[in-house]
Design a protein around this motif. Structure first.
Motif, mmCIF file in Angstrom:
data_model
loop_
_atom_site.group_PDB
_atom_site.id
_atom_site.type_symbol
_atom_site.label_atom_id
_atom_site.label_comp_id
_atom_site.label_asym_id
_atom_site.label_seq_id
_atom_site.Cartn_x
_atom_site.Cartn_y
_atom_site.Cartn_z
ATOM 1 N N ASN A 1 -37.852 -2.356 -3.146
ATOM 2 C CA ASN A 1 -37.312 -1.045 -3.461
ATOM 3 C C ASN A 1 -36.305 -1.173 -4.609
ATOM 4 O O ASN A 1 -35.590 -2.169 -4.715
ATOM 5 C CB ASN A 1 -36.653 -0.419 -2.225
ATOM 6 N N PRO A 2 -36.265 -0.175 -5.500
ATOM 7 C CA PRO A 2 -35.386 -0.268 -6.661
ATOM 8 C C PRO A 2 -33.914 -0.318 -6.273
ATOM 9 O O PRO A 2 -33.478 0.366 -5.350
ATOM 10 C CB PRO A 2 -35.708 1.013 -7.442
ATOM 11 N N VAL A 3 -33.155 -1.144 -6.960
ATOM 12 C CA VAL A 3 -31.719 -1.279 -6.713
ATOM 13 C C VAL A 3 -30.990 -1.125 -8.040
ATOM 14 O O VAL A 3 -31.320 -1.806 -9.018
ATOM 15 C CB VAL A 3 -31.382 -2.657 -6.102
ATOM 16 N N THR A 4 -30.011 -0.226 -8.091
ATOM 17 C CA THR A 4 -29.246 -0.019 -9.319
ATOM 18 C C THR A 4 -28.012 -0.908 -9.321
ATOM 19 O O THR A 4 -27.591 -1.425 -8.276
ATOM 20 C CB THR A 4 -28.802 1.447 -9.441
ATOM 21 N N VAL A 5 -27.412 -1.063 -10.496
ATOM 22 C CA VAL A 5 -26.182 -1.851 -10.619
ATOM 23 C C VAL A 5 -25.066 -1.206 -9.794
ATOM 24 O O VAL A 5 -24.289 -1.889 -9.129
ATOM 25 C CB VAL A 5 -25.766 -1.962 -12.107
ATOM 26 N N THR A 6 -25.020 0.130 -9.833
ATOM 27 C CA THR A 6 -23.992 0.858 -9.068
ATOM 28 C C THR A 6 -24.150 0.607 -7.576
ATOM 29 O O THR A 6 -23.175 0.338 -6.861
ATOM 30 C CB THR A 6 -24.087 2.375 -9.338
ATOM 31 N N GLY A 7 -25.393 0.697 -7.086
ATOM 32 C CA GLY A 7 -25.640 0.461 -5.661
ATOM 33 C C GLY A 7 -25.303 -0.951 -5.256
ATOM 34 O O GLY A 7 -24.697 -1.180 -4.195
ATOM 35 N N GLY B 1 -16.901 1.172 -0.882
ATOM 36 C CA GLY B 1 -18.117 0.492 -1.331
ATOM 37 C C GLY B 1 -19.367 1.245 -0.945
ATOM 38 O O GLY B 1 -20.303 1.387 -1.743
ATOM 39 N N ILE B 2 -19.388 1.766 0.282
ATOM 40 C CA ILE B 2 -20.590 2.477 0.728
ATOM 41 C C ILE B 2 -20.710 3.818 0.025
ATOM 42 O O ILE B 2 -21.816 4.318 -0.231
ATOM 43 C CB ILE B 2 -20.597 2.652 2.270
ATOM 44 N N ALA B 3 -19.578 4.424 -0.312
ATOM 45 C CA ALA B 3 -19.608 5.672 -1.072
ATOM 46 C C ALA B 3 -20.216 5.432 -2.459
ATOM 47 O O ALA B 3 -21.025 6.221 -2.962
ATOM 48 C CB ALA B 3 -18.201 6.244 -1.204
ATOM 49 N N LEU B 4 -19.824 4.324 -3.069
ATOM 50 C CA LEU B 4 -20.356 3.960 -4.383
ATOM 51 C C LEU B 4 -21.841 3.623 -4.297
ATOM 52 O O LEU B 4 -22.643 4.023 -5.148
ATOM 53 C CB LEU B 4 -19.572 2.769 -4.941
ATOM 54 N N ALA B 5 -22.210 2.897 -3.246
ATOM 55 C CA ALA B 5 -23.619 2.528 -3.045
ATOM 56 C C ALA B 5 -24.484 3.773 -2.836
ATOM 57 O O ALA B 5 -25.613 3.847 -3.329
ATOM 58 C CB ALA B 5 -23.750 1.580 -1.857
ATOM 59 N N GLY C 1 -21.552 -1.368 -5.137
ATOM 60 C CA GLY C 1 -20.987 -0.741 -3.932
ATOM 61 C C GLY C 1 -21.176 -1.599 -2.702
ATOM 62 O O GLY C 1 -20.255 -1.775 -1.894
ATOM 63 N N PHE C 2 -22.376 -2.171 -2.553
ATOM 64 C CA PHE C 2 -22.640 -3.007 -1.385
ATOM 65 C C PHE C 2 -21.800 -4.283 -1.437
ATOM 66 O O PHE C 2 -21.301 -4.749 -0.414
ATOM 67 C CB PHE C 2 -24.125 -3.355 -1.329
#
Length: 325
Positions: free
Chosen positions: A294-300, A157-161, A303-304
């Protein structure tokens, strides 16, 4: 008006990538207000903001509080019997504990200069993974296969984030990883000193010994990293005498938090302590997004979410392993 234009407020120097964005400066003094109650509340808020600007110095004060409070509780009030350091090995472990703690504080706050709080907390969620590794390497403590498997989504998950973080910064990422690993190692060493039959110390005794060493290590770090912090704090205290009461209350709360931290480690495990801390990480990440925007993406975000689900799976696996044994 361009519909795609959006103004984003960020903290100054919070991330080198954001220097081109409109910056919100928080005044060091409260502007005059018509209503005295507004003036008072604004002054209190400003004082809290000033404290947050100097996290290393504030942590050093927390360790001062732990030193003094533990000495009073153990050496004066005799709440628990005083224990003396019995060997060089035990002393080295206490020094190592203080050093690792100081490293985690300095590197953690350094990472916040380059990474948004939400991503910082997401990386911190991998602490159980590092704790499991250090526990195995140092104490040879093994968990069940199910427990280790539950930690896999935490790492994935953190790798994806990280891959989906728009404000990713290598320096901040490395500093945050160092802080996370140091926090995990601290929990393991702390557990050794609290539970080992040969070198077992009561929580108050351990705080009494490790806190002064941490003060010595954090003082030069605060002066180097945070500059004229003593002058700023002295100036604030001169303008608002009640500021010292706020500072004293903060220090006493910190002593209680550190003491409970040790007690949780003693009665559960280092790994469980770090997993519990991830609930706080999730809340802190959500609040930081709301405040700093702060901007947050769907991928991030995905991952979280996977990381937090991994933490929940770990908790269930840990309960089942205890039930079996």
């Amino acid at each position: 008006m361009d519909s795609h234009h959006q103004t984003t407020w960020v903290r100054r120097n919070s991330n080198p990538k954001l220097e081109s964005i409109s910056v919100l400066d928080i005044p060091s003094t409260v502007q005059p207000s018509a209503a005295s109650k507004h003036q008072s509340s604004a002054g209190f808020a400003t004082s809290l903001i000033i404290l947050s600007w100097y996290p290393v110095f504030l942590t050093m004060l927390h360790m001062c509080s732990c030193s003094i409070s533990s000495f009073i509780a153990v050496g004066w009030l005799n709440i628990v019997p005083i224990q003396y350091i019995g060997s060089r090995s035990q002393l080295l472990k206490i020094v190592a504990l203080s050093s690792i703690f100081s490293l985690s504080v300095v590197s953690g706050n350094m990472s916040l200069r380059y990474l948004p709080v939400s991503f910082n907390q997401a990386i911190g969620a991998t602490t159980p993974f590092f704790t499991a590794i250090f526990a195995f390497l140092i104490t040879c403590k093994k968990e069940t296969g199910t427990v280790y498997m539950a930690l896999v989504p935490v790492v994935l998950g953190i790798a994806l984030a990280s891959n989906g973080e728009p404000l990713f910064n290598v320096v901040g990422f490395v500093a945050c990883l160092v802080s996370t690993a140091a926090r995990a190692l601290k929990s393991v060493v702390q557990g050794l000193l609290l539970t080992s039959e040969a070198e077992k110390l009561h929580s108050m005794n351990l705080l009494m010994y490790m806190a002064p060493i941490a003060v010595v290590l954090l003082l030069p770090a605060a002066l180097i990293i945070e500059g004229n912090v003593f002058g700023v704090i002295a100036s604030e205290a001169e303008k608002k005498p009640w500021f010292l009461l706020v500072l004293a209350a903060n220090m006493m709360i910190a002593y209680s938090v550190n003491l409970f931290n040790f007690l949780v480690t003693k009665h559960t495990s280092a790994l469980t302590l770090q997993v519990l801390g991830n609930a706080k990480a999730a809340v802190a990440a959500a609040i930081s997004v709301l405040i700093f925007r702060n901007p947050v993406t769907v991928t991030g975000l995905t991952g979280f979410t996977i990381t937090i689900l991994g933490v929940i799976l770990y908790s269930e696996a840990k309960k089942r392993s205890k039930a079996i044994f």
